[in-house]
Design a protein around this motif. Structure first.
Motif, PDB file in Angstrom:
ATOM      1  N   LYS A 120      -0.370  10.593   3.787  1.00 19.17           N
ATOM      2  CA  LYS A 120      -0.210  11.440   4.968  1.00 19.17           C
ATOM      3  C   LYS A 120      -0.891  12.781   4.700  1.00 19.17           C
ATOM      4  CE  LYS A 120       4.182   9.281   6.255  1.00 19.17           C
ATOM      5  NZ  LYS A 120       5.613   9.515   6.579  1.00 19.17           N
ATOM      6  N   ILE A 131      -7.928   5.247   7.739  1.00 18.22           N
ATOM      7  CA  ILE A 131      -6.649   5.945   7.887  1.00 18.22           C
ATOM      8  C   ILE A 131      -6.574   6.465   9.326  1.00 18.22           C
ATOM      9  CG2 ILE A 131      -5.252   7.918   7.140  1.00 18.22           C
ATOM     10  CD1 ILE A 131      -5.418   5.764   5.043  1.00 18.22           C
ATOM     11  N   PRO A 159       3.822  10.387  12.750  1.00 17.65           N
ATOM     12  CA  PRO A 159       4.136   8.978  12.493  1.00 17.65           C
ATOM     13  C   PRO A 159       4.687   8.746  11.085  1.00 17.65           C
ATOM     14  CG  PRO A 159       1.761   9.343  12.406  1.00 17.65           C
ATOM     15  CD  PRO A 159       2.362  10.633  12.866  1.00 17.65           C
ATOM     16  N   ASP A 160       5.290   7.581  10.900  1.00 19.77           N
ATOM     17  CA  ASP A 160       5.844   7.210   9.592  1.00 19.77           C
ATOM     18  C   ASP A 160       4.798   6.541   8.709  1.00 19.77           C
ATOM     19  OD1 ASP A 160       8.403   8.162  10.221  1.00 19.77           O
ATOM     20  OD2 ASP A 160       8.946   6.282  11.210  1.00 19.77           O
ATOM     21  N   HIS A 161       3.735   6.019   9.308  1.00 19.22           N
ATOM     22  CA  HIS A 161       2.694   5.342   8.532  1.00 19.22           C
ATOM     23  C   HIS A 161       1.647   6.354   8.056  1.00 19.22           C
ATOM     24  CE1 HIS A 161       0.165   5.873  12.065  1.00 19.22           C
ATOM     25  NE2 HIS A 161       1.109   5.293  12.799  1.00 19.22           N
ATOM     26  N   SER A 162       0.665   5.867   7.309  1.00 19.15           N
ATOM     27  CA  SER A 162      -0.412   6.740   6.838  1.00 19.15           C
ATOM     28  C   SER A 162      -1.166   7.346   8.012  1.00 19.15           C
ATOM     29  CB  SER A 162      -1.387   5.945   5.962  1.00 19.15           C
ATOM     30  OG  SER A 162      -0.779   5.520   4.766  1.00 19.15           O
ATOM     31  N   HIS A 200       7.097  14.514   6.221  1.00 22.99           N
ATOM     32  CA  HIS A 200       5.947  13.864   6.847  1.00 22.99           C
ATOM     33  C   HIS A 200       4.630  13.942   6.076  1.00 22.99           C
ATOM     34  CE1 HIS A 200       8.226  13.142  10.492  1.00 22.99           C
ATOM     35  NE2 HIS A 200       8.539  14.419  10.584  1.00 22.99           N
ATOM     36  N   LYS A 237       0.835  -1.188   0.000  1.00 28.24           N
ATOM     37  CA  LYS A 237       0.000   0.000   0.000  1.00 28.24           C
ATOM     38  C   LYS A 237       0.871   1.240   0.000  1.00 28.24           C
ATOM     39  CE  LYS A 237      -3.638   0.239   2.511  1.00 28.24           C
ATOM     40  NZ  LYS A 237      -4.525   0.299   3.676  1.00 28.24           N
ATOM     41  N   THR A 238       0.411   2.270  -0.727  1.00 33.50           N
ATOM     42  CA  THR A 238       1.113   3.538  -0.704  1.00 33.50           C
ATOM     43  C   THR A 238       0.827   4.262   0.623  1.00 33.50           C
ATOM     44  OG1 THR A 238       1.493   5.584  -1.922  1.00 33.50           O
ATOM     45  CG2 THR A 238      -0.777   4.836  -1.740  1.00 33.50           C
ATOM     46  N   ILE A 239       1.747   5.116   1.019  1.00 32.53           N
ATOM     47  CA  ILE A 239       1.585   5.885   2.250  1.00 32.53           C
ATOM     48  C   ILE A 239       0.804   7.160   1.943  1.00 32.53           C
ATOM     49  CG2 ILE A 239       2.769   7.032   4.135  1.00 32.53           C
ATOM     50  CD1 ILE A 239       3.078   4.036   4.191  1.00 32.53           C
TER      51      ILE A 239
END
Length: 217
Positions: free
Chosen positions: A6, A30, A73-76, A126, A2-4
């Motif tokens: 943000k 999300i 955060p680094d995730h979505s 980010h 999956k693409t991120i």
């Protein structure tokens, strides 16, 4: 794979950012990231409604930069406070009488340059999308809350103008990763319509990377 994704929502206090962010999170899955700026201020002994000198206010904004920008955060995720908000609140406090002929003026200019640099870096690291949410009705409960900045119409208009100007400057900035900057049309006021608008942007973002859309309807 999956693409991120943000997504940051910018806007003055009372524009409905938090309500929208949480509704979008519930709709899409999300995660909602609580920037907790009030917590940052409280932990560091700041009161955003107290009378502060200009150096004290700049110190408060620099503290928000350090703590908030290191906590994304680094995730979505979707969040209701972005670096665009931070620089706009900073600029809103700068008086028109400030001068480079004074030590204070020179010091504040250097601090603002540092803050601008840090917000550009935070956006680059980010965020994949920042959307400005303009205007909304501010209820009586919001107006009486002592833990948030003023909801006076003139102050909110000032912040919205600063945020829109900062977004326009960001469009011309050479980021190392692609970032989209958008402004939600002001006539989209109902929460359901705002959520649908964000979902449409989300689906286009996912589809442009060739991934199957899994958003529930």
């Amino acid at each position: 794979m999956k693409t991120i994704f943000k997504l940051g929502l910018s806007g003055a206090q009372g524009s409905g950012k938090t309500t929208l962010a949480k509704a979008f999170s519930e709709r899409t899955g999300i995660p909602y990231f609580d920037a907790d700026v009030r917590g940052i201020l409280k932990r560091n002994g700041f009161d955003c409604r107290a009378d502060m000198s200009l150096p004290e206010y700049i110190d408060m904004q620099e503290t928000v930069c350090r703590e908030l920008f290191n906590s994304y955060p680094d995730h979505s995720f979707i969040t209701d406070r972005t670096p665009v908000d931070v620089i706009s609140y900073t600029l809103a406090y700068i008086p028109p009488t400030i001068s480079l002929d004074t030590e204070l003026g020179r010091s504040v200019e250097l601090s603002v340059i540092d803050i601008v640099t840090s917000i550009r870096q935070a956006l680059d690291k980010h965020f994949s999308l920042v959307i400005l949410i303009r205007g909304s009705f501010v209820g009586s409960d919001d107006k009486s809350r002592a833990d948030r900045a003023s909801t006076h119409l003139a102050y909110r208009m000032k912040l919205e103008s600063l945020m829109e100007g900062e977004i326009r400057r960001c469009v011309d900035f050479n980021f190392t990763t692609p970032i989209e900057f958008r402004v939600m049309p002001e006539n989209i006021k109902q929460l359901d319509n705002r959520v649908e608008s964000l979902v449409g942007v989300y689906e286009k973002h996912i589809d442009q990377f060739g991934y199957e859309t899994t958003t529930s309807h």
